[in-house]
Scaffold this motif. Sequence first.
Motif, PDB file in Angstrom:
ATOM      1  N   MET A   1     -33.514 -24.684  76.212  1.00 38.51           N
ATOM      2  CA  MET A   1     -34.851 -23.878  76.227  1.00 38.51           C
ATOM      3  C   MET A   1     -34.121 -22.548  75.068  1.00 38.51           C
ATOM      4  SD  MET A   1     -37.295 -25.351  76.939  1.00 38.51           S
ATOM      5  CE  MET A   1     -38.370 -24.200  76.674  1.00 38.51           C
ATOM      6  N   GLN A   2     -33.168 -22.021  75.373  1.00 37.82           N
ATOM      7  CA  GLN A   2     -32.634 -21.138  74.535  1.00 37.82           C
ATOM      8  C   GLN A   2     -32.247 -21.458  73.070  1.00 37.82           C
ATOM      9  OE1 GLN A   2     -32.570 -17.610  74.874  1.00 37.82           O
ATOM     10  NE2 GLN A   2     -32.121 -17.711  72.877  1.00 37.82           N
ATOM     11  N   GLU A   3     -31.524 -22.689  72.926  1.00 39.53           N
ATOM     12  CA  GLU A   3     -31.355 -23.171  71.543  1.00 39.53           C
ATOM     13  C   GLU A   3     -32.976 -23.790  70.965  1.00 39.53           C
ATOM     14  OE1 GLU A   3     -28.920 -24.063  69.903  1.00 39.53           O
ATOM     15  OE2 GLU A   3     -27.765 -22.566  71.093  1.00 39.53           O
ATOM     16  N   LEU A   4     -33.669 -24.236  71.814  1.00 35.18           N
ATOM     17  CA  LEU A   4     -35.131 -24.426  70.980  1.00 35.18           C
ATOM     18  C   LEU A   4     -35.629 -23.011  70.391  1.00 35.18           C
ATOM     19  CD1 LEU A   4     -36.803 -26.942  73.442  1.00 35.18           C
ATOM     20  CD2 LEU A   4     -36.037 -27.281  71.184  1.00 35.18           C
ATOM     21  N   ARG A   5     -35.499 -21.973  70.968  1.00 35.76           N
ATOM     22  CA  ARG A   5     -36.017 -20.766  70.629  1.00 35.76           C
ATOM     23  C   ARG A   5     -35.279 -20.266  69.420  1.00 35.76           C
ATOM     24  NH1 ARG A   5     -36.762 -19.605  76.459  1.00 35.76           N
ATOM     25  NH2 ARG A   5     -34.755 -18.803  76.564  1.00 35.76           N
ATOM     26  N   ASN A   6     -33.643 -20.565  69.512  1.00 37.45           N
ATOM     27  CA  ASN A   6     -32.998 -20.198  68.332  1.00 37.45           C
ATOM     28  C   ASN A   6     -33.367 -20.955  67.165  1.00 37.45           C
ATOM     29  OD1 ASN A   6     -31.411 -18.453  70.116  1.00 37.45           O
ATOM     30  ND2 ASN A   6     -29.789 -19.666  70.253  1.00 37.45           N
ATOM     31  N   LEU A   7     -33.814 -22.175  67.380  1.00 41.68           N
ATOM     32  CA  LEU A   7     -34.184 -23.078  66.136  1.00 41.68           C
ATOM     33  C   LEU A   7     -35.377 -22.615  65.802  1.00 41.68           C
ATOM     34  CD1 LEU A   7     -33.203 -26.485  67.727  1.00 41.68           C
ATOM     35  CD2 LEU A   7     -32.233 -25.299  65.545  1.00 41.68           C
ATOM     36  N   ASP A   8     -36.452 -22.193  66.643  1.00 37.83           N
ATOM     37  CA  ASP A   8     -37.671 -21.740  66.243  1.00 37.83           C
ATOM     38  C   ASP A   8     -37.612 -20.343  65.318  1.00 37.83           C
ATOM     39  OD1 ASP A   8     -40.640 -21.814  66.543  1.00 37.83           O
ATOM     40  OD2 ASP A   8     -40.575 -20.199  67.785  1.00 37.83           O
ATOM     41  N   GLN A   9     -36.664 -19.545  65.727  1.00 37.40           N
ATOM     42  CA  GLN A   9     -36.538 -18.304  65.153  1.00 37.40           C
ATOM     43  C   GLN A   9     -35.630 -18.277  63.910  1.00 37.40           C
ATOM     44  OE1 GLN A   9     -35.287 -15.674  68.197  1.00 37.40           O
ATOM     45  NE2 GLN A   9     -37.310 -16.062  69.289  1.00 37.40           N
TER      46      GLN A   9
END
Length: 159
Positions: free
Chosen positions: A148-156
């Motif tokens: 989930m943190q990686e998905l947030r990083n990708l989203d940002q």
Amino acid sequence: GPTFQNLRAMWEDGDHRYAEIALPEPAAEGAAKFGIHPALLDAAMHPAIVSSAAGDHSGAAVPFAWSGVSLHAVGATAVRVRLTRVGETGMALAIADSAGRPVLSVDSMVSRPVSAEQIDTAVRNVVNALRTSGERELPSRRIGEYVMQELRNLDQGRR
């Protein structure tokens, strides 16, 4: 696997979606070990995720933000779920056991679309990080947090 294939019925009535969910026998025996069995919670979210991803067939929708979560009972093996839209992207969940007693309530669960490419990249980043960290085993909860943190990083745009 079969433990996570529990959705028995789903229907809509106006602004509400309803679902009936039951654990298979092997999983039902261990249900008391959990506040709510992970497979029941997973199946309870399926109607909400399907609703939030309607029209977007490029990936999946994943639960992103939770608020007002209350556990009322433990050990349920079969539940009924009522999902009600909250705002533009949220769903409220009311989960009761087969006798109608409250099990779990969620004021708002917001899901968001995630492309297959984002999921692949996030998982690849987590696997690479685990390989270089030297850790032999991680609880699945921590792996999920990393993804989930990686998905947030990708989203940002950080990766």
